[in-house]
Design a protein around this motif. Structure first.
Motif, mmCIF file in Angstrom:
data_model
loop_
_atom_site.group_PDB
_atom_site.id
_atom_site.type_symbol
_atom_site.label_atom_id
_atom_site.label_comp_id
_atom_site.label_asym_id
_atom_site.label_seq_id
_atom_site.Cartn_x
_atom_site.Cartn_y
_atom_site.Cartn_z
ATOM 1 N N ASN A 122 -3.430 0.956 -6.288
ATOM 2 C CA ASN A 122 -3.505 -0.490 -6.499
ATOM 3 C C ASN A 122 -4.399 -1.117 -5.430
ATOM 4 O O ASN A 122 -4.556 -0.566 -4.335
ATOM 5 C CB ASN A 122 -2.112 -1.115 -6.394
ATOM 6 N N PHE A 123 -4.975 -2.253 -5.762
ATOM 7 C CA PHE A 123 -5.720 -3.005 -4.749
ATOM 8 C C PHE A 123 -5.654 -4.482 -5.080
ATOM 9 O O PHE A 123 -5.306 -4.876 -6.195
ATOM 10 C CB PHE A 123 -7.176 -2.529 -4.642
ATOM 11 N N GLN A 124 -5.968 -5.317 -4.101
ATOM 12 C CA GLN A 124 -5.897 -6.756 -4.307
ATOM 13 C C GLN A 124 -7.238 -7.416 -4.009
ATOM 14 O O GLN A 124 -8.196 -6.771 -3.590
ATOM 15 C CB GLN A 124 -4.789 -7.365 -3.470
ATOM 16 N N PHE A 125 -7.260 -8.707 -4.246
ATOM 17 C CA PHE A 125 -8.494 -9.478 -4.118
ATOM 18 C C PHE A 125 -8.356 -10.512 -3.008
ATOM 19 O O PHE A 125 -7.253 -10.801 -2.531
ATOM 20 C CB PHE A 125 -8.824 -10.171 -5.446
ATOM 21 N N SER A 126 -9.494 -11.061 -2.630
ATOM 22 C CA SER A 126 -9.504 -12.062 -1.577
ATOM 23 C C SER A 126 -10.137 -13.350 -2.065
ATOM 24 O O SER A 126 -10.985 -13.346 -2.967
ATOM 25 C CB SER A 126 -10.273 -11.548 -0.356
ATOM 26 N N TYR A 288 -6.825 0.526 -0.242
ATOM 27 C CA TYR A 288 -6.064 0.814 -1.454
ATOM 28 C C TYR A 288 -4.613 1.146 -1.125
ATOM 29 O O TYR A 288 -4.312 1.654 -0.037
ATOM 30 C CB TYR A 288 -6.675 1.993 -2.214
ATOM 31 N N GLU A 289 -3.737 0.883 -2.075
ATOM 32 C CA GLU A 289 -2.337 1.289 -1.985
ATOM 33 C C GLU A 289 -2.172 2.531 -2.855
ATOM 34 O O GLU A 289 -2.131 2.429 -4.083
ATOM 35 C CB GLU A 289 -1.413 0.176 -2.480
ATOM 36 N N PRO A 290 -2.110 3.723 -2.272
ATOM 37 C CA PRO A 290 -2.041 4.949 -3.068
ATOM 38 C C PRO A 290 -0.795 4.984 -3.944
ATOM 39 O O PRO A 290 0.280 4.564 -3.526
ATOM 40 C CB PRO A 290 -2.003 6.065 -2.016
ATOM 41 N N VAL A 291 -0.955 5.493 -5.170
ATOM 42 C CA VAL A 291 0.175 5.604 -6.090
ATOM 43 C C VAL A 291 0.314 7.049 -6.568
ATOM 44 O O VAL A 291 1.187 7.774 -6.148
ATOM 45 C CB VAL A 291 0.038 4.648 -7.289
ATOM 46 N N GLY A 292 -0.572 7.487 -7.470
ATOM 47 C CA GLY A 292 -0.459 8.822 -8.047
ATOM 48 C C GLY A 292 0.699 8.881 -9.020
ATOM 49 O O GLY A 292 1.756 9.422 -8.730
#
Length: 321
Positions: A122-126, A288-292
């Motif tokens: 996952n990732f976010q925006f600014s 990034y927020e790793p998930v898998g």
């Protein structure tokens, strides 16, 4: 007699070696990761990190860049690829959750033409302000937009992109009207922001984190449910009174029709790679927020985001050919 026996025994052993070694070489299939964006971008970087992380599970892993049409060319190639588990596409969520609402005609069905493999990260925006714009935070930005309705401008990497609709959702939640200015990529949008040609920019945090740290722009808010480790001093939109959480993700898909055992093998290999300490650390370093995830978890995330973005997109009236 002893020498003859040894010689005779050597023959079947050699024959066995000739049969066994090629068979072992075929135990691990090759894997091609198709990326719909040019080398050097975030999708390409992630694909190459994944290729490194998967190298022990496949005979070879190659990354093939097929840029164009915001990822749709790559999707078309994978859609038509054999359903043997040897060709996958790695892409951000936009083409799978936004484009079905944005484009009048797509040459793929985001749900039925592909097999979900794994949600990678996952990732976010600014929300980014130009250095010359007289705002220090999101509350200032909203107050300025309300005092001068229709005058504030925000740039994005393109019409119909995730940052475009991040801006739309922000305007709806904050009650602040902003004018969208699309560019051909994040680089030109950064140039316009640095030159004072636009007031704000919505984009992934990584694109402007260095500029923020150098004082050339100001990241005044992030769109996730928690602060971004790249800019931990920047509060979320929720912390600043805007009831909005909007993130995106990178996923991996194969063509439709993958056998369950092939799909599950790919999912397990990808999830294992994402969770290894070395790759996990690199992903976090890139913001990034790793998930898998499993295949089912990616399918569920896609379904939820397809529903989430339908309203904001329809509210804009944007329809692209």
């Amino acid at each position: 007699m002893q020498r003859r026996s040894l010689a005779l025994c050597a023959l079947p052993l050699a024959a066995m070696a000739c049969i066994t070694l090629p068979a072992l070489a075929q135990d691990k299939p090759p894997l091609k990761i198709v990326v719909g964006f040019p080398p050097g971008g975030s999708a390409d970087l992630l694909a190459r990190l994944m290729a490194e992380g998967l190298k022990n599970d496949f005979s070879q892993v190659i990354v093939e860049n097929k840029p164009g049409a915001a990822g749709r060319i790559a999707l078309g190639l994978v859609k038509r690829a054999p359903a043997d588990g040897q060709t996958v596409v790695l892409l951000p969520s936009g083409p799978m959750v936004l484009f079905p609402h944005v484009y009048k005609k797509l040459d793929y069905d985001a749900v039925n033409d592909f097999t979900p493999i794994s949600l990678l990260a996952n990732f976010q925006f600014s929300v980014v302000s130009g250095a010359g714009v007289p705002v220090k935070n999101v509350k200032d930005m909203i107050a300025r937009a309300k005092a001068e309705p229709g005058k504030g401008t925000y740039g994005t990497p393109g019409q119909g992109s995730l940052p475009h609709f991040m801006g739309v959702m922000f305007g709806q939640k904050a009650g602040a009207e902003l004018n969208h200015v699309p560019f051909q990529g994040g680089g030109p949008a950064n140039t316009a922001l640095l030159g004072g040609h636009i007031d704000y920019k919505f984009d992934v945090v990584t694109e402007t984190a260095e500029l923020h740290r150098a004082g050339k722009v100001r990241i005044i808010g992030v769109t996730g449910s928690k602060r971004d480790p790249q800019v931990p001093e920047v509060p979320t939109l929720q912390e600043q009174g805007v009831d909005m959480v909007a993130t995106a993700w990178f996923g991996m898909y194969g063509p439709a029709g993958l056998k369950p055992e092939v799909r599950d093998m790919l999912s397990a290999a990808v999830a294992k790679a994402v969770r290894t300490p070395a790759l996990k650390a690199k992903l976090i370093e890139q913001g990034y927020e790793p998930v898998g995830s499993t295949s089912a978890e990616l399918a569920a995330a896609q379904a939820a985001d397809l529903k989430r973005w339908e309203g904001p997109i329809k509210a804009t009236g944007v329809q692209l050919d």
